[in-house]
Design an enzyme around this catalytic site. Structure first.
Site, PDB file in Angstrom:
ATOM      1  N   LYS A  81      35.845  57.172  60.710  1.00 26.24           N
ATOM      2  CA  LYS A  81      36.481  58.460  61.011  1.00 26.24           C
ATOM      3  C   LYS A  81      35.388  59.525  60.992  1.00 26.24           C
ATOM      4  O   LYS A  81      34.491  59.485  60.130  1.00 26.24           O
ATOM      5  CB  LYS A  81      37.564  58.748  59.960  1.00 26.24           C
ATOM      6  N   SER A 156      46.167  62.589  60.288  1.00 31.61           N
ATOM      7  CA  SER A 156      44.999  63.033  61.038  1.00 31.61           C
ATOM      8  C   SER A 156      44.096  61.890  61.485  1.00 31.61           C
ATOM      9  O   SER A 156      43.239  62.090  62.339  1.00 31.61           O
ATOM     10  CB  SER A 156      44.183  64.006  60.184  1.00 31.61           C
ATOM     11  N   SER A 180      47.564  60.948  55.976  1.00 29.08           N
ATOM     12  CA  SER A 180      46.746  60.740  57.175  1.00 29.08           C
ATOM     13  C   SER A 180      46.243  59.326  57.424  1.00 29.08           C
ATOM     14  O   SER A 180      45.710  59.069  58.499  1.00 29.08           O
ATOM     15  CB  SER A 180      45.556  61.689  57.162  1.00 29.08           C
TER      16      SER A 180
HETATM   17  N1  GLN Z   1      49.546  65.875  57.932  1.00 31.80           N
HETATM   18  C1  GLN Z   1      49.116  66.443  56.690  1.00 31.80           C
HETATM   19  C2  GLN Z   1      48.441  67.763  56.955  1.00 31.80           C
HETATM   20  O1  GLN Z   1      48.466  68.191  58.047  1.00 31.80           O
HETATM   21  C3  GLN Z   1      48.216  65.496  55.965  1.00 31.80           C
HETATM   22  C4  GLN Z   1      46.859  65.424  56.542  1.00 31.80           C
HETATM   23  C5  GLN Z   1      45.969  64.462  55.803  1.00 31.80           C
HETATM   24  O2  GLN Z   1      46.426  63.587  55.076  1.00 31.80           O
HETATM   25  N2  GLN Z   1      44.665  64.664  55.986  1.00 31.80           N
HETATM   26  O3  GLN Z   1      47.867  68.354  56.105  1.00 31.80           O
END
Ligand code: GLN
Length: 489
Positions: A81, A156, A180
């Site tokens: 990532k 994400s 995410s």
């Molecule tokens: N979807 C969540 C957010 O927008 C979690 C994102 C994540 O786990 N990095 O913050």
């Protein structure tokens, strides 16, 4: 022996084939690089492909394999990532702010996987600074879901999940602050594990919300995840929150009996927000567990419905502080011709950050400001404690908790971007584990209208071996995790 094409193999299958010299690491790497290039116009899963370096690393791995000095992961390719710092390689975090940032060092997780002999294929796309649930906030454009390219892959870690689902990488690293790893794994029909907070070093992982962020993996199977987790877990003196407890051999307990395992069904995970078609798949998976000897018990986590509002105070607060370092001075985007220092800060940040990141910084700055700190931040921290206690109580009655990962399957691109609250609710079932620092997984358990459904498993702190085995036993009874999208067969 059947000659399963390279890309149809799990990471464990590839490792075995490499050991037996059925193919070389260079051949495997070349095969994935070809698939990445072919998929890029449709999926946009990669931000950077490090083809030449990958082939060079593969050749080194082949020499080790030939000399009999190989470890279990030698020569296996994977993708990182783009939130993980990679020495000499662009590390963008999905942001214009870091679109020109070449990291001078490797994240601990990256270094450990490199030292284990894995071959980095490149860096995968993600929501900007890991803020998002659909991969639509990336400066580099959205990733598309390999099962249906009109749909989001989740976020994400959308690039990680799409890459593994489309078999353009056999595994990928990922991070999970509020879901995410698990949510994109669910939406793309792959296996994801977010380890216990502190199990994997955060050194070199660009910070979003430091008390919630945890690095982990997206793979095809629990067996693959067990193999890789053994390589990345463990204490790191460079991360003061990494925990100094021994790392078990996660593969050693795969296949243990589930007889008598107490599976907790959290009442709040089966609320009215859960799509009925997804719920049917989850219930069918629970029946498989019962057949394997597990016992279902209902548990209550009354404060869990407060997890989304709690997270959207805590996470923005921490992000507003973490992202203060991007000031146009030391690294990253700098505006042209600043008039003075304030102008440099203002315009560099104004130009470098996208809309969602700015929304979080503003929310975080607000909840931390004098006069509002007690009302928002302190209160959120208290609720966080209540949520942790709910889980602790649930784990007196259950060994693991099982339920849905996401309330809905993958949704169309653009369908939620105008409504942040609806977007935030995607993580309603995942955020609790982050607030309590618990490990969580998502494994594929069926389809709704051709789109994958994920089953979430949450365990007590440091129960990764138990969770991985529970996932593995399910995957020996079912083959949802081995289905692949027709376009990438
Ligand atoms: N979807 C969540 C957010 O927008 C979690 C994102 C994540 O786990 N990095 O913050």
């Amino acid at each position: 022996m059947s000659a399963l094409p390279i890309h149809r193999r799990t990471l464990t299958g590839l490792a075995k084939g490499l050991k037996r010299r059925e193919f070389s690491s260079v051949e495997v790497t070349r095969s994935y690089l070809g698939r990445i290039a072919a998929s890029q116009p449709d999926l946009n899963a990669f931000i950077t492909v490090t083809g030449e370096a990958a082939l060079a690393a593969a050749a080194v791995a082949d020499a080790r394999l030939a000399s009999g000095q190989a470890g279990p992961l030698t020569g296996v390719p994977l993708a990182h990532k783009d939130i993980f710092c990679t020495e000499g390689v662009l590390t963008t975090c999905g942001s214009k702010m870091l679109a020109n940032f070449v990291s001078p060092y490797d994240a601990t997780l990256v270094a450990r996987l490199r030292d284990a002999g894995t071959v980095m294929l490149g860096k995968v796309n993600m929501d900007e600074f890991a803020m998002g649930s659909s991969n639509e906030t990336s400066h580099f454009g959205p990733v598309r879901n390999p099962w249906n390219t009109a749909m989001v892959p989740g976020g994400s870690s959308g690039g990680s999940a799409a890459a593994v689902a489309a078999r353009i990488a056999p595994a990928a690293t990922a991070t999970d602050t509020g879901g995410s790893i698990r949510q994109p794994a669910a939406l793309c029909g792959v296996t994801g594990i977010k380890p216990t907070y502190g199990r994997v070093s955060r050194y070199g992982m660009i910070a979003f919300a430091s008390s919630l962020d945890q690095g982990g993996l997206i793979t095809l199977s629990a067996e693959d995840a067990a193999l890789l987790l053994g390589a990345i877990a463990g204490f790191d003196p460079r991360d003061s929150t990494s925990v100094d407890t021994p790392v078990p051999d996660y593969t050693a307990t795969l296949g243990d009996s589930l007889e008598g395992l107490r599976i907790g069904l959290v009442r709040q995970f089966f609320d009215k927000g859960l799509d009925a078609r997804c719920e049917a798949q989850i219930r069918a998976a629970l029946a498989v567990y019962e057949k394997l000897g597990a016992r279902l018990v209902e548990v209550d986590c009354p404060n869990l419905p407060l997890s989304v509002p709690t997270y959207y105070v805590v996470a923005p607060a921490e992000c507003s502080s973490n992202l203060a370092r991007f000031d146009g001075v030391r690294f990253g985007h700098r505006c042209a011709d600043p008039k003075n220092l304030i102008d440099l800060y203002r315009r560099s940040r104004g130009e470098g950050f996208g809309a969602e990141v700015k929304r979080r910084i503003m929310t975080g700055t607000y909840v931390l400001s004098a006069g509002y700190y007690d009302a928002y931040y302190l209160k959120a921290q208290r609720v966080r404690q209540l949520i942790s206690r709910d889980f602790a109580q649930a784990f007196t009655q259950a060994d693991v908790l099982v339920g849905p990962t996401s309330p809905v399957p993958a949704f169309p691109l653009g369908s939620k971007t105008a409504d942040p609250i609806t977007m935030y609710l995607n993580d309603i079932y995942t955020i609790g584990a982050n607030l309590a620092g618990l490990p969580g997984m998502s494994i594929p358990c069926g389809f709704v209208e051709g789109l994958p459904v994920g089953l979430q498993i949450v365990g007590p702190h440091f129960s990764e071996a138990r969770m991985l085995n529970a996932a593995h036993r399910y995957q020996t009874e079912t083959d949802w995790h081995l289905q692949l999208p027709a376009a990438y067969a």
